[in-house]
Design an enzyme around this catalytic site. Structure first.
Site, PDB file in Angstrom:
ATOM      1  N   CYS A 135      -0.327  97.703  16.393  1.00 16.40           N
ATOM      2  CA  CYS A 135      -1.718  97.523  16.808  1.00 16.40           C
ATOM      3  C   CYS A 135      -2.504  98.813  16.542  1.00 16.40           C
ATOM      4  O   CYS A 135      -2.052  99.896  16.921  1.00 16.40           O
ATOM      5  CB  CYS A 135      -1.726  97.178  18.291  1.00 16.40           C
ATOM      6  SG  CYS A 135      -3.336  97.390  19.047  1.00 16.40           S
TER       7      CYS A 135
ATOM      8  N   ASN B 169      -2.973  99.319   4.008  1.00 15.98           N
ATOM      9  CA  ASN B 169      -3.106  98.211   3.059  1.00 15.98           C
ATOM     10  C   ASN B 169      -3.800  97.053   3.753  1.00 15.98           C
ATOM     11  O   ASN B 169      -3.326  96.557   4.775  1.00 15.98           O
ATOM     12  CB  ASN B 169      -1.714  97.753   2.587  1.00 15.98           C
ATOM     13  CG  ASN B 169      -1.804  96.697   1.507  1.00 15.98           C
ATOM     14  OD1 ASN B 169      -2.312  96.971   0.419  1.00 15.98           O
ATOM     15  ND2 ASN B 169      -1.347  95.499   1.806  1.00 15.98           N
ATOM     16  N   GLU B 170      -4.937  96.668   3.229  1.00 20.12           N
ATOM     17  CA  GLU B 170      -5.651  95.477   3.693  1.00 20.12           C
ATOM     18  C   GLU B 170      -5.776  95.398   5.216  1.00 20.12           C
ATOM     19  O   GLU B 170      -5.215  94.500   5.862  1.00 20.12           O
ATOM     20  CB  GLU B 170      -4.983  94.219   3.140  1.00 20.12           C
ATOM     21  CG  GLU B 170      -5.062  94.136   1.629  1.00 20.12           C
ATOM     22  CD  GLU B 170      -4.625  92.777   1.083  1.00 20.12           C
ATOM     23  OE1 GLU B 170      -3.925  92.042   1.788  1.00 20.12           O
ATOM     24  OE2 GLU B 170      -5.001  92.462  -0.056  1.00 20.12           O
TER      25      GLU B 170
ATOM     26  N   CYS C 253      -6.134  91.965  18.009  1.00 22.57           N
ATOM     27  CA  CYS C 253      -4.911  92.105  18.795  1.00 22.57           C
ATOM     28  C   CYS C 253      -5.283  91.977  20.268  1.00 22.57           C
ATOM     29  O   CYS C 253      -6.351  92.416  20.690  1.00 22.57           O
ATOM     30  CB  CYS C 253      -4.261  93.449  18.505  1.00 22.57           C
ATOM     31  SG  CYS C 253      -2.855  93.771  19.601  1.00 22.57           S
TER      32      CYS C 253
ATOM     33  N   GLU D 121      -6.054  95.262  -6.633  1.00 24.11           N
ATOM     34  CA  GLU D 121      -4.947  94.325  -6.843  1.00 24.11           C
ATOM     35  C   GLU D 121      -5.481  93.002  -7.369  1.00 24.11           C
ATOM     36  O   GLU D 121      -6.506  92.518  -6.882  1.00 24.11           O
ATOM     37  CB  GLU D 121      -4.251  93.975  -5.515  1.00 24.11           C
ATOM     38  CG  GLU D 121      -3.478  95.065  -4.845  1.00 24.11           C
ATOM     39  CD  GLU D 121      -2.867  94.563  -3.523  1.00 24.11           C
ATOM     40  OE1 GLU D 121      -2.731  93.338  -3.345  1.00 24.11           O
ATOM     41  OE2 GLU D 121      -2.557  95.410  -2.679  1.00 24.11           O
TER      42      GLU D 121
ATOM     43  N   TRP E  91       2.435  82.849  -2.351  1.00 26.82           N
ATOM     44  CA  TRP E  91       2.134  82.508  -0.956  1.00 26.82           C
ATOM     45  C   TRP E  91       1.179  81.334  -0.807  1.00 26.82           C
ATOM     46  O   TRP E  91       0.729  81.037   0.278  1.00 26.82           O
ATOM     47  CB  TRP E  91       1.581  83.746  -0.228  1.00 26.82           C
ATOM     48  CG  TRP E  91       0.605  84.557  -1.033  1.00 26.82           C
ATOM     49  CD1 TRP E  91       0.888  85.652  -1.790  1.00 26.82           C
ATOM     50  CD2 TRP E  91      -0.808  84.322  -1.190  1.00 26.82           C
ATOM     51  NE1 TRP E  91      -0.246  86.119  -2.413  1.00 26.82           N
ATOM     52  CE2 TRP E  91      -1.306  85.327  -2.048  1.00 26.82           C
ATOM     53  CE3 TRP E  91      -1.700  83.381  -0.674  1.00 26.82           C
ATOM     54  CZ2 TRP E  91      -2.643  85.409  -2.426  1.00 26.82           C
ATOM     55  CZ3 TRP E  91      -3.037  83.462  -1.040  1.00 26.82           C
ATOM     56  CH2 TRP E  91      -3.491  84.474  -1.903  1.00 26.82           C
TER      57      TRP E  91
ATOM     58  N   GLU F 194       8.497  88.661  -1.505  1.00 30.63           N
ATOM     59  CA  GLU F 194       7.574  88.422  -2.614  1.00 30.63           C
ATOM     60  C   GLU F 194       8.268  88.342  -3.977  1.00 30.63           C
ATOM     61  O   GLU F 194       7.666  88.630  -5.002  1.00 30.63           O
ATOM     62  CB  GLU F 194       6.487  89.509  -2.604  1.00 30.63           C
ATOM     63  CG  GLU F 194       5.673  89.438  -1.327  1.00 30.63           C
ATOM     64  CD  GLU F 194       4.507  90.401  -1.278  1.00 30.63           C
ATOM     65  OE1 GLU F 194       3.424  89.972  -0.847  1.00 30.63           O
ATOM     66  OE2 GLU F 194       4.684  91.576  -1.643  1.00 30.63           O
ATOM     67  N   LYS F 195       9.535  87.928  -3.948  1.00 30.19           N
ATOM     68  CA  LYS F 195      10.293  87.954  -5.211  1.00 30.19           C
ATOM     69  C   LYS F 195       9.827  86.909  -6.221  1.00 30.19           C
ATOM     70  O   LYS F 195      10.117  87.012  -7.399  1.00 30.19           O
ATOM     71  CB  LYS F 195      11.793  87.827  -4.965  1.00 30.19           C
ATOM     72  CG  LYS F 195      12.206  86.623  -4.169  1.00 30.19           C
ATOM     73  CD  LYS F 195      13.694  86.702  -3.869  1.00 30.19           C
ATOM     74  CE  LYS F 195      14.110  85.707  -2.808  1.00 30.19           C
ATOM     75  NZ  LYS F 195      13.520  85.974  -1.487  1.00 30.19           N
ATOM     76  N   PHE F 196       9.067  85.901  -5.755  1.00 27.73           N
ATOM     77  CA  PHE F 196       8.544  84.914  -6.715  1.00 27.73           C
ATOM     78  C   PHE F 196       7.108  85.226  -7.123  1.00 27.73           C
ATOM     79  O   PHE F 196       6.423  84.409  -7.716  1.00 27.73           O
ATOM     80  CB  PHE F 196       8.665  83.497  -6.151  1.00 27.73           C
ATOM     81  CG  PHE F 196      10.097  83.081  -5.982  1.00 27.73           C
ATOM     82  CD1 PHE F 196      10.939  82.994  -7.086  1.00 27.73           C
ATOM     83  CD2 PHE F 196      10.615  82.819  -4.722  1.00 27.73           C
ATOM     84  CE1 PHE F 196      12.275  82.641  -6.938  1.00 27.73           C
ATOM     85  CE2 PHE F 196      11.948  82.467  -4.566  1.00 27.73           C
ATOM     86  CZ  PHE F 196      12.784  82.381  -5.683  1.00 27.73           C
ATOM     87  N   HIS F 197       6.638  86.421  -6.773  1.00 26.45           N
ATOM     88  CA  HIS F 197       5.290  86.859  -7.163  1.00 26.45           C
ATOM     89  C   HIS F 197       5.385  87.523  -8.532  1.00 26.45           C
ATOM     90  O   HIS F 197       6.306  88.278  -8.807  1.00 26.45           O
ATOM     91  CB  HIS F 197       4.784  87.868  -6.125  1.00 26.45           C
ATOM     92  CG  HIS F 197       3.316  88.123  -6.172  1.00 26.45           C
ATOM     93  ND1 HIS F 197       2.710  88.778  -7.213  1.00 26.45           N
ATOM     94  CD2 HIS F 197       2.334  87.800  -5.303  1.00 26.45           C
ATOM     95  CE1 HIS F 197       1.406  88.852  -6.973  1.00 26.45           C
ATOM     96  NE2 HIS F 197       1.152  88.263  -5.818  1.00 26.45           N
TER      97      HIS F 197
HETATM   98  C1  GAL Z   1      -1.871  91.418  -1.083  1.00 29.22           C
HETATM   99  C2  GAL Z   1      -1.124  92.624  -0.551  1.00 29.22           C
HETATM  100  C3  GAL Z   1       0.000  93.026  -1.486  1.00 29.22           C
HETATM  101  C4  GAL Z   1       0.822  91.828  -1.860  1.00 29.22           C
HETATM  102  C5  GAL Z   1      -0.089  90.798  -2.478  1.00 29.22           C
HETATM  103  C6  GAL Z   1       0.619  89.573  -2.964  1.00 29.22           C
HETATM  104  O1  GAL Z   1      -2.651  90.817  -0.108  1.00 29.22           O
HETATM  105  O2  GAL Z   1      -1.995  93.700  -0.397  1.00 29.22           O
HETATM  106  O3  GAL Z   1       0.807  93.996  -0.841  1.00 29.22           O
HETATM  107  O4  GAL Z   1       1.441  91.303  -0.741  1.00 29.22           O
HETATM  108  O5  GAL Z   1      -1.049  90.400  -1.523  1.00 29.22           O
HETATM  109  O6  GAL Z   1      -0.278  88.660  -3.569  1.00 29.22           O
END
Ligand code: GAL
Length: 676
Positions: free
Chosen positions: A115, A149-150, A158, A308, A316, A356-359
């Site tokens: 938090c 990150n984001e 929270c 990114e 996802w 995230e191995k399928f990313h």
């Molecule tokens: C973003 C995140 C990254 C990665 C990505 C996957 O939102 O900042 O670390 O997870 O999504 O698409």
């Protein structure tokens, strides 16, 4: 302050070398050189390695990587790893784990598991960031800092004990005395009067609707807590390395509901945005354009960084469609067209393990003998040819009013219809303008909007008096404003402006609304053709109808059917040197909205290319015109003179863009004779 390095446009992405053995890292350096990668983001999720036990820092492994990257000519966007606190830290301080609105304390094993208000997290953050900053302050590879990150995704609000304590402090600082809070929140409703600060809780789950003003303030407070956590880090880094810019990456401007990016952007040295296509959505490049335009707008028009996006599929979404050949190139160059000086990806190399191995990655699991890798190498070459774009600006004549506070307020519970949605209206207007080839900026309602020919307020439900006055002044001074229904209804505490509706905009629009008549799901109404304009057609509307009573405004189109048949649906009010238009329903489909918008744009003298197919995206940035063909047929564009950047070919007044291709022309300034 935009990072000085790399020169030209930045190309690369998130690099997670800790997931790979040494021989792969050696190959990485060679492949980065082959693709022309010049910037990577490093260390984002590496807290557990950087500080394996409390106060014991280990940067040796990272030194080696930075040295190797430096030798390969790759600059580093060095991240603070606070989005992934380590297991030992969470075990020692279980109270940092966030609590959801319905009271669930999340567990360890994902990320964003602390938090932003928790004192132990803030202390550990400050210690680690100082150690990291001191260690790397003079490393020649480091070009900029990437904090966290984001923020806000997925952890927006929270509800833990630390949050509640900070919230009470925030309320005291904001309202000073309790009666001011009771007034602002309208606590006489449902007998909620507070007699002591300690009685005030977070607006946690309740079996009925919680006070909307309390929820709105909690959204402001929660966002502010994340900003404090960011600023804590930024201030340490600025003290240690005043020459390096500091940023954090937004989780996609248009999707970032919990973060008020107008406020965030002021805290950053350079705006950085992430964008992922909604893979299954047709024409998802329009959402991309909107995200990019909003990034440029919160950056105040200055160049920003695409931090990114993806080379291919993400992992996802329900169905993670791969990008078709050429799509990554179109996506990348569309971001550049709209003001980004970088094309960065998540991530360099597709992971072998973890969530995230399928990313996709720039280096896919298939390796370099793949269409994707060849596209990556080609993109690197394209970006080198576009180096001259760096620093140049996009100019827009039309602006859309976007206010996160209004977004939050509009989508609280118990509105007149569940179909009232901030994004639905914003997307509809943005798409209509995109298909008209009109480049837009986004503006806050209180911003200086005097330079725009047209300003559109699609769903300005919450409008402060200051915001409303600003719009009024804009029109009086000659501006052209188009407002859509359910705007100007409430103030900053979600209290209705003195009636009748729309309290904040009645005078400006020259009308009032006697009663709302929200429509049934799938019910439509009809906007009659304009009586005096030949060739106009009746248009269907949905979601909304209402009884508009003109008081100065003239009816351009009346409702021809539905609960308000015979009453105004689309009005125009000439005020001072300008015009205020009002639209009381949601026209069905993009074409209908464009039929209404077109005359407004013409009336205001908005310039735009005519006769182009809709799927040809045309954006001017500085001296360059970007032409992105999203269709399956070649398109010839007239009125473009200059040199095509990728192939050096001269175009004299026309250029043909192949199906699915992108052409960028550096325009030659027209001579006096041509201008005449
Ligand atoms: C973003 C995140 C990254 C990665 C990505 C996957 O939102 O900042 O670390 O997870 O999504 O698409």
């Amino acid at each position: 302050m935009y990072p000085e390095r790399p020169a030209g446009l930045a190309f690369g992405g998130d690099y997670n070398p800790e997931q790979w053995p040494r021989e792969v890292l050696e190959e990485d350096a060679a492949l980065m050189r082959e693709a022309g990668v010049n910037l990577v983001s490093l260390g984002m999720f590496s807290w557990a390695l950087m500080e394996p036990a409390e106060g014991r820092y280990d940067f040796g492994w990272l030194d080696e990587i930075l040295d190797r990257l430096h030798a390969a000519g790759v600059a580093v966007d060095l991240a603070t790893p606070t989005a992934a606190p380590p297991a030992w830290f969470v075990a020692a301080h279980p109270d940092v784990l966030p609590v959801t609105r319905d009271g669930v304390r999340i567990g360890f094993g994902g990320r964003q598991s602390a938090c932003s208000s928790a004192p132990a997290f803030r202390e550990a953050t400050a210690r680690l960031v100082r150690a990291l900053g001191e260690h790397y302050r003079d490393h020649p590879a480091v070009a900029m800092w990437h904090v966290h990150n984001e923020y806000g995704a997925p952890l927006g609000e929270c509800y833990c004990e630390h949050s509640v304590a900070a919230w009470r402090g925030w309320l005291r600082a904001t309202y000073q005395d309790l009666s001011a809070l009771n007034d602002a929140w309208g606590t006489t409703f449902w007998g909620q009067t507070y007699t002591d600060w300690s009685q005030i809780d977070a607006p946690r789950f309740n079996h009925t609707v919680v006070n909307p003003a309390q929820r709105l303030d909690y959204a402001r407070f929660s966002d502010g807590q994340h900003r404090e956590h960011y600023a804590l880090q930024r201030d340490i880094l600025r003290e240690l390395t005043p020459h390096l810019p500091v940023t954090t990456n937004f989780a996609g401007t248009v999707n970032c509901k919990s973060t008020d990016l107008w406020q965030w952007a002021r805290e950053l040295d350079v705006v950085a945005n992430d964008h992922y296509l909604r893979a299954e959505q047709p024409d998802n490049h329009i959402d991309l354009a909107m995200s990019a335009d909003l990034a440029r707008s919160v950056a105040g028009g200055a160049p920003w960084m695409l931090m990114e996006h993806s080379a291919g599929a993400v992992n996802w979404q329900p169905r993670n469609l791969a990008k078709r050949p050429g799509e990554m190139r179109r996506n990348s160059l569309a971001h550049v067209a709209r003001g980004s000086d970088s094309v960065l990806f998540f991530q360099w190399r597709a992971s072998r393990f973890g969530a995230e191995k399928f990313h996709s990655g720039l280096v896919p699991h298939a390796g370099t003998d793949s269409g994707q890798w060849r596209e990556v190498v080609r993109l690197g070459a394209d970006l080198r040819r576009l180096a001259g774009v760096r620093g140049s600006r996009v100019r827009a004549e039309v602006a859309l009013v976007w206010d996160w506070e209004s977004y939050w307020a509009l989508e609280l519970d118990w509105r007149p219809s569940v179909d009232l949605s901030f994004r639905e209206r914003m997307d509809a207007f943005y798409e209509a303008l995109w298909r008209e080839h009109v480049t837009v900026d986004f503006v806050h309602p209180s911003a200086d909007i005097s330079g725009y020919r047209v300003v559109v307020a699609p769903s300005a439900y919450l409008l402060t008096e200051a915001g409303a006055k600003n719009l009024h002044r804009y029109v009086e001074a000659g501006g052209h404003l188009l407002v859509s229904y359910f705007s100007g209804i409430v103030d900053e505490h979600d209290a209705i402006h003195p009636g009748p509706h729309p309290g904040a905009l009645r005078e400006l629009l020259g009308l009032s609304v006697e009663e709302f008549h929200p429509l049934r799901q799938d019910e439509t109404v009809l906007l009659a053709a304009e009586p005096d304009a030949a060739g106009t057609e009746a248009l269907p509307g949905r979601i909304w109808s209402e009884r508009v009573r003109p008081a100065g405004a003239v009816t351009v189109r009346a409702f021809a059917a539905g609960p308000d048949a015979g009453h105004p649906a689309f009005t125009r009010h000439d005020l001072g040197a300008g015009t205020a238009w009002y639209l009381a329903t949601a026209p069905v489909g993009g074409r209908a909205l464009r039929d209404l918008l077109g005359p407004v744009l013409d009336h205001a003298g908005v310039s735009r290319p005519r006769g182009l197919p809709e799927h040809l995206e045309l954006v001017r940035r500085g001296r360059h015109v970007f032409l992105v063909n999203h269709g399956d047929e070649p398109v010839t564009v007239e009125g473009v003179t200059g040199v095509s950047v990728f192939d050096g070919v001269r175009c004299d007044g026309r250029v043909t863009v192949a199906a699915g291709a992108v052409t960028v022309v550096e325009e030659t300034p027209r001579t006096e004779g041509e201008r005449a």
